[in-house]
Each structure stands twice: as structure tokens, then as C-alpha cells.
Design a protein around this motif. Structure first.
Motif, mmCIF file in Angstrom:
data_model
loop_
_atom_site.group_PDB
_atom_site.id
_atom_site.type_symbol
_atom_site.label_atom_id
_atom_site.label_comp_id
_atom_site.label_asym_id
_atom_site.label_seq_id
_atom_site.Cartn_x
_atom_site.Cartn_y
_atom_site.Cartn_z
ATOM 1 N N ALA A 116 6.055 4.142 -2.770
ATOM 2 C CA ALA A 116 6.732 4.799 -1.647
ATOM 3 C C ALA A 116 7.838 5.676 -2.220
ATOM 4 C CB ALA A 116 7.317 3.779 -0.667
ATOM 5 N N PRO A 172 -7.652 6.181 4.554
ATOM 6 C CA PRO A 172 -6.725 5.467 3.665
ATOM 7 C C PRO A 172 -7.375 5.076 2.344
ATOM 8 C CG PRO A 172 -7.473 4.035 5.443
ATOM 9 C CD PRO A 172 -7.978 5.410 5.769
ATOM 10 N N SER A 181 -2.262 2.239 -5.154
ATOM 11 C CA SER A 181 -0.830 2.534 -5.203
ATOM 12 C C SER A 181 -0.135 1.911 -6.414
ATOM 13 C CB SER A 181 -0.156 2.086 -3.906
ATOM 14 O OG SER A 181 -0.668 2.806 -2.807
ATOM 15 N N ALA A 229 -4.322 8.468 4.262
ATOM 16 C CA ALA A 229 -4.219 7.599 5.437
ATOM 17 C C ALA A 229 -3.741 8.377 6.655
ATOM 18 C CB ALA A 229 -3.280 6.435 5.143
ATOM 19 N N SER A 276 0.850 -1.189 0.000
ATOM 20 C CA SER A 276 0.000 0.000 0.000
ATOM 21 C C SER A 276 0.888 1.243 0.000
ATOM 22 C CB SER A 276 -0.921 -0.003 1.217
ATOM 23 O OG SER A 276 -0.163 -0.052 2.415
ATOM 24 N N ALA A 277 0.285 2.409 0.013
ATOM 25 C CA ALA A 277 1.051 3.653 -0.042
ATOM 26 C C ALA A 277 2.017 3.729 1.137
ATOM 27 C CB ALA A 277 0.109 4.855 -0.036
ATOM 28 N N TYR A 308 5.844 5.322 3.064
ATOM 29 C CA TYR A 308 6.370 6.592 3.560
ATOM 30 C C TYR A 308 6.849 7.459 2.399
ATOM 31 C CZ TYR A 308 6.379 4.245 8.092
ATOM 32 O OH TYR A 308 6.015 3.573 9.228
ATOM 33 N N ARG A 346 -0.105 8.474 0.544
ATOM 34 C CA ARG A 346 -0.262 8.131 1.952
ATOM 35 C C ARG A 346 -0.940 9.257 2.746
ATOM 36 N NH1 ARG A 346 2.094 4.180 5.189
ATOM 37 N NH2 ARG A 346 2.164 4.668 7.421
ATOM 38 N N SER A 396 5.167 8.974 0.114
ATOM 39 C CA SER A 396 4.268 9.059 -1.031
ATOM 40 C C SER A 396 3.088 9.977 -0.720
ATOM 41 C CB SER A 396 3.757 7.660 -1.394
ATOM 42 O OG SER A 396 2.758 7.736 -2.400
#
Length: 441
Positions: free
Chosen positions: A339, A288, A294, A283, A272-273, A275, A280, A277
């Protein structure tokens, strides 16, 4: 007394810039030659790399564990992976353990290889120090080689090599991961291509493709830029050899240890998305996005990077070089990835420097990266101690500001082709062949 007219340029045409300005007109010619200046520039790498090692001082003394490594800002993925991924078994364990590494084969294999050289009778702290020390030495060598490649690629602009040698990006991200190895392979490929050695450039790029996915868009940038520069035959040969090298390595690994090839792909698709990005941010504020968003945005980012490269190469009023097209495409792929880690600055900045960005743009970009790195460590540490950590909402603001800074870097790279000399017609590339024997022999 009549005033004398002042000439437009009192400096010799071959004056070489080092720190950012030109040498004085009274300097001896041999003192401003690349042969004299390049060793001095290479020695400058010791300054930021020494600062990067000093920044790790607390973790070297106490270990890379717990939240203290985040509060002290000395986190590094290298000793963390050594402790968690079983790298003490060396290259044999990498091929036979059945684990699925998250790094691509070149990086994970090199990390396992160095792990095999750690003394087996060491405790966990001593072993981590050994492992980190070996990587610090290897990455310092990579930094020196990367600066040398930039100096040889642009000998008329040694100030660019000086920018890379003194860059604070090494302090921020140089010792976080093994990504600098991949960056050096790309810079070496750029140098080989500029010296009209497509086979060497292809092999280096092929190795880089097995180390990180963003190297693929560098390969696309080569084909895009070569079309207008009239160097298409050598570019196609380089791309073919690069893809062939990566394919051969991948097939061999699939036969021996398929998990080292499939592991990074499955990990990326399920991620998932992460750090850094912008995906993120929802979220971080409590909303989220679905997990499939992603990877879908990442694939779309590749398409945008390819189209942007085509537009840049076509509309630049002077033909953009391979480095300049790559310096525009790589940030697009990085920004739209699942990310955008701290070490992503290492992927982008050397190409941007080689493309010709100024010290002001360079230092401004690194300053934003340093702010983001600090905010990230405080945000991660805040998961266990919210009273002193950075709230998610504030980290979202930092991520958004970082994305804006990257867009400014893209804008700067877009206008760097004005620094290019007008290209001269290149002779067609002819592959080397063995000399034929004479009839009378």
C-alpha cells in the motif's frame, strides 16, 4: 562613455539562501548567520501545522466517525485507532491485552502510551479530542525538530530547511498518522552521522527500525554511500549499532508480548494490494490480482531499491550523500509496497529536500499528493454513496498519475548530486577509548 564590465557575481560567497534566493549584498553579516536565521525558520513550521489542525475542524467538532470524515477530508488514523484498538488502557494494555497491532512496535507503543493519558471520565468524542490534541502537539514538535536537523545538517543551504518548514505536506498528511515520529528519528540520525557520532546515529536508526520498515533501506543507503565517500568504518559502526538496538528491543518485546512484534508482520504478509498502490488498479477495474502478488512485489521492490542505490552511488559524477541515496531508495520501496498511503509522502519528501530538490519539484509533488488524498477520501466515501463518490476507474487514473509523479521525483533526486561539494579526504574513524594512566602515577 565606455561601459564598465559587470562582474560575474556581486554577492559574497557566504551569502545564505533562506526562502530560495540569496540575501542582498548590503545585508549585515550577523543577519545572515545561521544563529539568526534558524529560529525564524523554525517558527515558520507553525504556518502549515496550524493549517493542518484547521483542516481537522469539522471532525474535532463532530467526531471522527461515519462517512462524513471522508466527505470533509478530515480523516485521521490516530483518533480512529484510539476508538477501535482499545488504546484507552495505555501502555499496560498494549503489553497485556493480547491484541495484534498492525503498526510496528515503536508506533503502536507510543500510540498506546498517549492513550493512557486521556482522562478516563471523558465521553468518546471528548476522549478522541484529547487524544488528537496530544498527537497534534507531539507531531508539531517533531516537525520543528526535523527542520532543525535539516538546518544543522546543511547549514550552507538553509533554503532546504525553509522548504521543509513551509511544506504543504504537513497539511496533506502531517496529522494522519504517527509516521512523522519515525521521520524525525531518521533526520536526527543523518545529523548525528554528519557530526561523526556513529553511536548516536546507530541508536536513532535502531529506534526508527522498530517504527517502520522503510528505515531499513535508509540503513542500506548509508552503507552504499559511505563506500565512495571514504567513511566506511563509521557507517559500519552505525549500521551495527542500529541493528543491535532494533534486535534488543525486538527480543525483549518477544519475551513480554510477542504479538506486538509478530502482529505487524502477519498483517503485512496477508495484506492484498491497498490504497495508493498501482497493484490495486486491476481490482479497481474489476480484475483483482492474487493475494500473494503484493508481498512478492514488495520484496522485489527492496531488491530493486538496493540495486538502484548501488548504481546511483557508483555513477554519480560527484559522490552522492547518504540523504541523496536514501531519497532515491525510499520511494522505490514505497511505490512497490503493498500500500502507498497518503502519509507515505512524509517518508519521501524530507529526504528529497535534504538531498537538494528544488521548490518547483517539491510543490509539484505535494500538489499531486493533495489530489490523490482528495480522490482517496471520495473513493472511500463512495462505497456507501456511489452517486456522489468517486468511481473506482477514476481513482485508478489518479493512482497511475501519482505513480508517474513519484517517478519524476526519482528522476530529480538522481541528478541532485551535482549540488554536492567535492568531498575532502576524511581521517579514519577511531573509537573513543579511556585514557591510559601514566606509568609514574
Amino acid at each position: 562613455m565606455p561601459s564598465e564590465s559587470v562582474p560575474g557575481d556581486l554577492l559574497p560567497q557566504d551569502a545564505t539562501a533562506v526562502i530560495g534566493g540569496r540575501l542582498g549584498r548590503r545585508a549585515a553579516r550577523r543577519q545572515r548567520s545561521p544563529r539568526r536565521l534558524v529560529p525564524v525558520i523554525l517558527a515558520m513550521v507553525a504556518v502549515p501545522m496550524a493549517a493542518a489542525v484547521l483542516r481537522q475542524g469539522h471532525c474535532v467538532a463532530r467526531g471522527w466517525n461515519g462517512d462524513e470524515q471522508f466527505w470533509r477530508g478530515c480523516f485521521s488514523d490516530l483518533p480512529a485507532q484510539y476508538q477501535l484498538a482499545g488504546l484507552d488502557s495505555g501502555l499496560t494494555g498494549w503489553l497485556t491485552s493480547g491484541r495484534e497491532p498492525t503498526q510496528m512496535p515503536l508506533v503502536s507503543g507510543l500510540m498506546a502510551l498517549l492513550g493512557g493519558f486521556v482522562p478516563s471520565d471523558s465521553g468518546w468524542l471528548e476522549a478522541s479530542r484529547w487524544y488528537f490534541g496530544m498527537w497534534a502537539l507531539l507531531l508539531a514538535v517533531c516537525a520543528v525538530v526535523g527542520v532543525w536537523c535539516v538546518a544543522r545538517t546543511r547549514p550552507e543551504r538553509l533554503d532546504l530547511a525553509t522548504q521543509l518548514a513551509l511544506s504543504p505536506v504537513y497539511v496533506v498528511a502531517g496529522l494522519l498518522s504517527a509516521d512523522l515520529v519515525v521521520v524525525v528519528l531518521v533526520l536526527a540520525a543523518l545529523l548525528a552521522h554528519s557530526r561523526r557520532r556513529p553511536t548516536t546515529a546507530g541508536v536513532l536508526l535502531g529506534l526508527g527500525l522498530t517504527g517502520h520498515a522503510w528505515v531499513g533501506v535508509v540503513l542500506v543507503a548509508l552503507l552504499v554511500s559511505a563506500r565512495r565517500l571514504g567513511d566506511g568504518a563509521a557507517a559500519v559502526r552505525t549500521a551495527t549499532i542500529a541493528l543491535g538496538t532494533a534486535a534488543v528491543i525486538g527480543i525483549l518485546l518477544l519475551l513480554v508480548a510477542p504479538e506486538v512484534v509478530t502482529g505487524p508482520l502477519t498483517s503485512w504478509w496477508a495484506e492484498s494490494a491497498g490504497y495508493g498502490s498501482v497493484l490495486r488498479i486491476p481490482a479497481l477495474v474489476g480484475h483483482p490480482l492474487p493475494a500473494w502478488v503484493s508481498p512478492a512485489v514488495a520484496l522485489l521492490g527492496w531488491l530493486v531499491a538496493v540495486v538502484g542505490s548501488l548504481v546511483m552511488a557508483r555513477r554519480a559524477w560527484r559522490p552522492a550523500t547518504w540523504a541523496q541515496v536514501a531519497a532515491f531508495a525510499v520511494p522505490v520501496v514505497a511505490l512497490t509496497g503493498t500500500a502507498v498511503p497518503v502519509q507515505a509522502a512524509l517518508w519521501v519528501l524530507p529526504l528529497a529536500i535534504l538531498a537538494g530538490v528544488t521548490w518547483r519539484t517539491h510543490l509539484g509533488f505535494v500538489a499531486v499528493e493533495a489530489v490523490h488524498a482528495t480522490a482517496l477520501w471520495l473513493y472511500i466515501g463512495g462505497a456507501s454513496d456511489p452517486d456522489v463518490g468517486l468511481p473506482g476507474e477514476w481513482y485508478a487514473v489518479v493512482v497511475l498519475g501519482r505513480a508517474i509523479a513519484w517517478c519524476f521525483l526519482l528522476w530529480s533526486v538522481w541528478y541532485t548530486p551535482v549540488d554536492n561539494p567535492i568531498p575532502r579526504p576524511q581521517p579514519p574513524f577511531v573509537p573513543r577509548s579511556r585514557p591510559q594512566e601514566s606509568v609514574g602515577a
